[in-house]
Design an enzyme around this catalytic site. Structure first.
Site, PDB file in Angstrom:
ATOM      1  N   SER A  22       0.848  -1.193   0.000  1.00  0.00           N
ATOM      2  CA  SER A  22       0.000   0.000   0.000  1.00  0.00           C
ATOM      3  C   SER A  22       0.887   1.248   0.000  1.00  0.00           C
ATOM      4  O   SER A  22       1.958   1.240   0.606  1.00  0.00           O
ATOM      5  CB  SER A  22      -0.876  -0.031   1.260  1.00  0.00           C
ATOM      6  OG  SER A  22      -2.016   0.765   1.107  1.00  0.00           O
ATOM      7  N   CYS A  25       3.640   7.185   2.799  1.00  0.00           N
ATOM      8  CA  CYS A  25       4.639   8.248   2.870  1.00  0.00           C
ATOM      9  C   CYS A  25       5.733   7.857   3.859  1.00  0.00           C
ATOM     10  O   CYS A  25       5.434   7.334   4.939  1.00  0.00           O
ATOM     11  CB  CYS A  25       4.001   9.543   3.381  1.00  0.00           C
ATOM     12  SG  CYS A  25       2.806  10.246   2.261  1.00  0.00           S
ATOM     13  N   ALA A  60       2.664   8.545  -1.840  1.00  0.00           N
ATOM     14  CA  ALA A  60       2.055   9.683  -2.533  1.00  0.00           C
ATOM     15  C   ALA A  60       3.152  10.559  -3.138  1.00  0.00           C
ATOM     16  O   ALA A  60       4.037  11.031  -2.426  1.00  0.00           O
ATOM     17  CB  ALA A  60       1.213  10.491  -1.553  1.00  0.00           C
ATOM     18  N   GLN A 102       1.961   6.159  -6.843  1.00  0.00           N
ATOM     19  CA  GLN A 102       0.739   6.905  -6.524  1.00  0.00           C
ATOM     20  C   GLN A 102       0.964   8.381  -6.836  1.00  0.00           C
ATOM     21  O   GLN A 102       1.849   9.016  -6.254  1.00  0.00           O
ATOM     22  CB  GLN A 102       0.359   6.734  -5.056  1.00  0.00           C
ATOM     23  CG  GLN A 102      -1.017   7.334  -4.768  1.00  0.00           C
ATOM     24  CD  GLN A 102      -1.408   7.271  -3.310  1.00  0.00           C
ATOM     25  OE1 GLN A 102      -0.651   7.674  -2.437  1.00  0.00           O
ATOM     26  NE2 GLN A 102      -2.611   6.785  -3.034  1.00  0.00           N
ATOM     27  N   TYR A 182      -7.368  14.618   0.522  1.00  0.00           N
ATOM     28  CA  TYR A 182      -6.483  15.421  -0.319  1.00  0.00           C
ATOM     29  C   TYR A 182      -7.273  15.989  -1.496  1.00  0.00           C
ATOM     30  O   TYR A 182      -8.486  15.829  -1.558  1.00  0.00           O
ATOM     31  CB  TYR A 182      -5.262  14.578  -0.730  1.00  0.00           C
ATOM     32  CG  TYR A 182      -4.459  14.154   0.488  1.00  0.00           C
ATOM     33  CD1 TYR A 182      -3.876  15.123   1.311  1.00  0.00           C
ATOM     34  CD2 TYR A 182      -4.347  12.822   0.871  1.00  0.00           C
ATOM     35  CE1 TYR A 182      -3.177  14.764   2.461  1.00  0.00           C
ATOM     36  CE2 TYR A 182      -3.645  12.454   2.024  1.00  0.00           C
ATOM     37  CZ  TYR A 182      -3.070  13.431   2.811  1.00  0.00           C
ATOM     38  OH  TYR A 182      -2.397  13.093   3.960  1.00  0.00           O
ATOM     39  N   ARG A 230      -7.418   5.338  -6.032  1.00  0.00           N
ATOM     40  CA  ARG A 230      -7.702   5.154  -4.600  1.00  0.00           C
ATOM     41  C   ARG A 230      -8.763   6.155  -4.188  1.00  0.00           C
ATOM     42  O   ARG A 230      -8.640   7.354  -4.477  1.00  0.00           O
ATOM     43  CB  ARG A 230      -6.442   5.321  -3.738  1.00  0.00           C
ATOM     44  CG  ARG A 230      -6.743   5.245  -2.245  1.00  0.00           C
ATOM     45  CD  ARG A 230      -5.526   5.077  -1.372  1.00  0.00           C
ATOM     46  NE  ARG A 230      -5.211   3.660  -1.197  1.00  0.00           N
ATOM     47  CZ  ARG A 230      -4.518   3.157  -0.176  1.00  0.00           C
ATOM     48  NH1 ARG A 230      -4.045   3.949   0.758  1.00  0.00           N
ATOM     49  NH2 ARG A 230      -4.272   1.862  -0.077  1.00  0.00           N
ATOM     50  N   GLY A 322      -0.357  -2.464   4.298  1.00  0.00           N
ATOM     51  CA  GLY A 322       0.317  -1.238   4.724  1.00  0.00           C
ATOM     52  C   GLY A 322       1.300  -1.494   5.843  1.00  0.00           C
ATOM     53  O   GLY A 322       2.411  -1.981   5.639  1.00  0.00           O
ATOM     54  N   ARG A 323       0.853  -1.208   7.066  1.00  0.00           N
ATOM     55  CA  ARG A 323       1.775  -1.235   8.205  1.00  0.00           C
ATOM     56  C   ARG A 323       2.430  -2.590   8.427  1.00  0.00           C
ATOM     57  O   ARG A 323       3.577  -2.646   8.883  1.00  0.00           O
ATOM     58  CB  ARG A 323       1.027  -0.761   9.468  1.00  0.00           C
ATOM     59  CG  ARG A 323       0.745   0.744   9.416  1.00  0.00           C
ATOM     60  CD  ARG A 323      -0.332   1.138  10.393  1.00  0.00           C
ATOM     61  NE  ARG A 323      -1.628   0.586  10.002  1.00  0.00           N
ATOM     62  CZ  ARG A 323      -2.744   0.758  10.689  1.00  0.00           C
ATOM     63  NH1 ARG A 323      -2.722   1.458  11.823  1.00  0.00           N
ATOM     64  NH2 ARG A 323      -3.891   0.240  10.269  1.00  0.00           N
TER      65      ARG A 323
HETATM   66  C1  LIG Z   1       3.037   5.954   7.623  1.00  0.00           C
HETATM   67  C2  LIG Z   1       1.863   5.893   6.683  1.00  0.00           C
HETATM   68  C3  LIG Z   1       1.876   6.632   5.517  1.00  0.00           C
HETATM   69  C4  LIG Z   1       0.801   6.557   4.613  1.00  0.00           C
HETATM   70  N1  LIG Z   1       0.879   7.251   3.421  1.00  0.00           N
HETATM   71  C5  LIG Z   1      -0.095   7.060   2.496  1.00  0.00           C
HETATM   72  C6  LIG Z   1       0.049   7.588   1.185  1.00  0.00           C
HETATM   73  O1  LIG Z   1       1.074   8.160   0.822  1.00  0.00           O
HETATM   74  N2  LIG Z   1      -0.969   7.414   0.326  1.00  0.00           N
HETATM   75  C7  LIG Z   1      -2.110   6.718   0.673  1.00  0.00           C
HETATM   76  O2  LIG Z   1      -3.014   6.593  -0.141  1.00  0.00           O
HETATM   77  N3  LIG Z   1      -2.241   6.154   1.887  1.00  0.00           N
HETATM   78  C8  LIG Z   1      -1.252   6.295   2.785  1.00  0.00           C
HETATM   79  N4  LIG Z   1      -1.349   5.648   3.991  1.00  0.00           N
HETATM   80  C9  LIG Z   1      -2.456   4.701   4.223  1.00  0.00           C
HETATM   81  C10 LIG Z   1      -2.007   3.271   3.888  1.00  0.00           C
HETATM   82  O3  LIG Z   1      -1.727   3.122   2.502  1.00  0.00           O
HETATM   83  C11 LIG Z   1      -3.094   2.247   4.259  1.00  0.00           C
HETATM   84  O4  LIG Z   1      -4.228   2.498   3.488  1.00  0.00           O
HETATM   85  C12 LIG Z   1      -3.444   2.293   5.750  1.00  0.00           C
HETATM   86  O5  LIG Z   1      -2.269   2.295   6.546  1.00  0.00           O
HETATM   87  C13 LIG Z   1      -4.327   1.118   6.159  1.00  0.00           C
HETATM   88  O6  LIG Z   1      -3.701  -0.106   5.844  1.00  0.00           O
HETATM   89  P1  LIG Z   1      -2.914  -0.966   6.992  1.00  0.00           P
HETATM   90  O7  LIG Z   1      -3.904  -1.207   8.098  1.00  0.00           O
HETATM   91  O8  LIG Z   1      -2.521  -2.243   6.277  1.00  0.00           O
HETATM   92  O9  LIG Z   1      -1.749  -0.172   7.433  1.00  0.00           O
HETATM   93  C14 LIG Z   1      -0.311   5.738   4.917  1.00  0.00           C
HETATM   94  C15 LIG Z   1      -0.324   5.012   6.113  1.00  0.00           C
HETATM   95  C16 LIG Z   1       0.751   5.063   6.978  1.00  0.00           C
HETATM   96  C17 LIG Z   1       0.717   4.210   8.229  1.00  0.00           C
END
Ligand SMILES: Cc1cc2nc3c(=O)[nH]c(=O)nc-3n(C[C@H](O)[C@H](O)[C@H](O)COP(=O)(O)O)c2cc1C
Length: 353
Positions: A22, A25, A60, A102, A182, A230, A322-323
């Protein structure tokens, strides 16, 4: 064979499995070389590709300097930024994953601090004027200036230019960031978009910007390569954007050439989000069933067995992790071992097996 590790074809592109990184940033660019990826980014993304993910999406990436979330965010608003992105796309490809990017504009949520420095508006000396659908600010942030029609046209062109540069850098999937409050999301939501012209009011009008951006990106993105969008499927606010709105938008986006909806949520204004594990994946499942589009599920997917269940029961076509991928760059390979599929270790690591 686990569905999670079956390849998927979108347009002419074969993605080797359905564990996708995912976009996240890392706030690690040097403000002195604005928007340019560093060695940190290279190692970060290369490790997730080597760890077995089928697709690795960069964080992003702003299509204009004023579209960065923070001064430490990445950008592709100039050809000079392309070579550093090319190294990342090549490293992801060498790791066996599909390189995705992205493309984003932060809109009225631009010019903020890094989360680990407390977030919120960045100090005046590093800030720049933010833009939005109107002068109404995100709660606690600086007041943005309302985009004129002419500025909207320039912005749409910036997405096309960003996509052209991403393609030149070697990325094979472009994702348009239409979520999390955004710029694009702030036009979609009736909470943030109070415009009285053809970009505000009805859903069709609020969706005009995102559809123009999709057309612009599609005009430079090859026919045989996919474009993702997205979205925030809900604002989690009583009078906000709803899942029903998302179902309508998904159909429109698909008609304009979007191949997969990456189904996130929230961010337009602070809201309380349910604590359930499937708080967000259930919305992806509705979108897939009712809008008849390919959908990526995301949010709190940490257990490989559950990722597999989401796919096997037809709730999604792929999972964005993601995380869990921040914690463990080899999450995909560990999931493969657990589910009885073949992990994808680089030959340099054969000795470890
Ligand atoms: C540190 C961090 C940075 C993120 N940056 C973005 C980003 O740049 N673009 C975006 O669409 N989502 C961003 N997200 C959201 C993640 O892509 C993801 O949708 C969200 O963390 C939920 O998924 P997870 O539970 O697997 O972490 C970010 C999340 C985290 C934790």
């Amino acid at each position: 064979m686990a569905v999670l590790f079956e390849p998927i074809e979108l347009r002419g592109l074969r993605i080797p499995n359905r564990v996708w990184m995912s976009p996240m940033c890392t706030y690690s660019a040097d403000p002195g070389r604005a928007g340019v990826p560093t060695d940190f980014h290279l190692g970060h993304y290369a490790a997730r590709a080597a760890g077995g993910a089928g697709l690795v999406m960069t964080e992003a990436t702003a299509v204009r300097a004023d579209g960065r979330i923070t001064p430490w965010c990445l950008g592709l608003w100039s050809d000079e930024q392309i070579p550093a992105f090319r190294r990342i796309a090549e490293a992801i490809t060498a790791g066996g994953a599909v390189p995705a990017i992205q493309l984003a504009h932060a809109g009225r949520k631009a010019a903020t601090e890094r989360p680990w420095k407390g977030g919120g508006p960045v100090t005046e000396s590093l800030a720049w004027p933010a833009v939005g659908p109107g002068a109404n600010a995100f709660p606690g942030y600086r007041e943005p200036s309302a985009l004129s029609r002419g500025e909207i046209a320039e912005l749409v062109a910036s997405f096309a230019a960003g996509a052209r540069r991403a393609l030149a850098a070697g990325f094979q999937v472009a994702e348009i960031h239409g979520a999390h409050g955004y710029l694009i999301n702030s036009f979609l939501s009736p909470v943030s978009n109070l415009r009285g012209d053809e970009y505000g009011g009805s859903l069709e009008n609020r969706a005009r910007l995102v559809l123009e951006v999709i057309d612009a990106v599609r005009s430079v993105w090859p026919e045989n390569l996919p474009v993702f969008l997205r979205i925030s499927t809900t604002d989690w606010l009583e009078h906000g954007w709803s899942v029903d709105d998302s179902i309508r938008l998904a159909g429109l986006a698909h008609d304009h050439g979007v191949d997969l909806i990456d189904a996130s949520s929230g961010g337009v204004e602070p809201a309380s989000v349910p604590a359930d594990r499937d708080y967000q994946t259930a919305l992806a499942a509705r979108l897939r069933a009712e809008a008849k589009v390919a959908v990526g599920a995301v949010g709190r997917i940490t257990e490989p067995e559950w990722a597999e269940e989401l796919l096997a029961t037809g709730q999604a076509d792929a999972t964005f992790i993601g995380r869990a991928l921040l914690r463990d760059p080899s999450w995909a390979n560990h999931a493969a071992v657990l589910l009885g599929a073949d992990p994808r270790f680089l030959e340099q690591y054969d000795y470890a097996l």
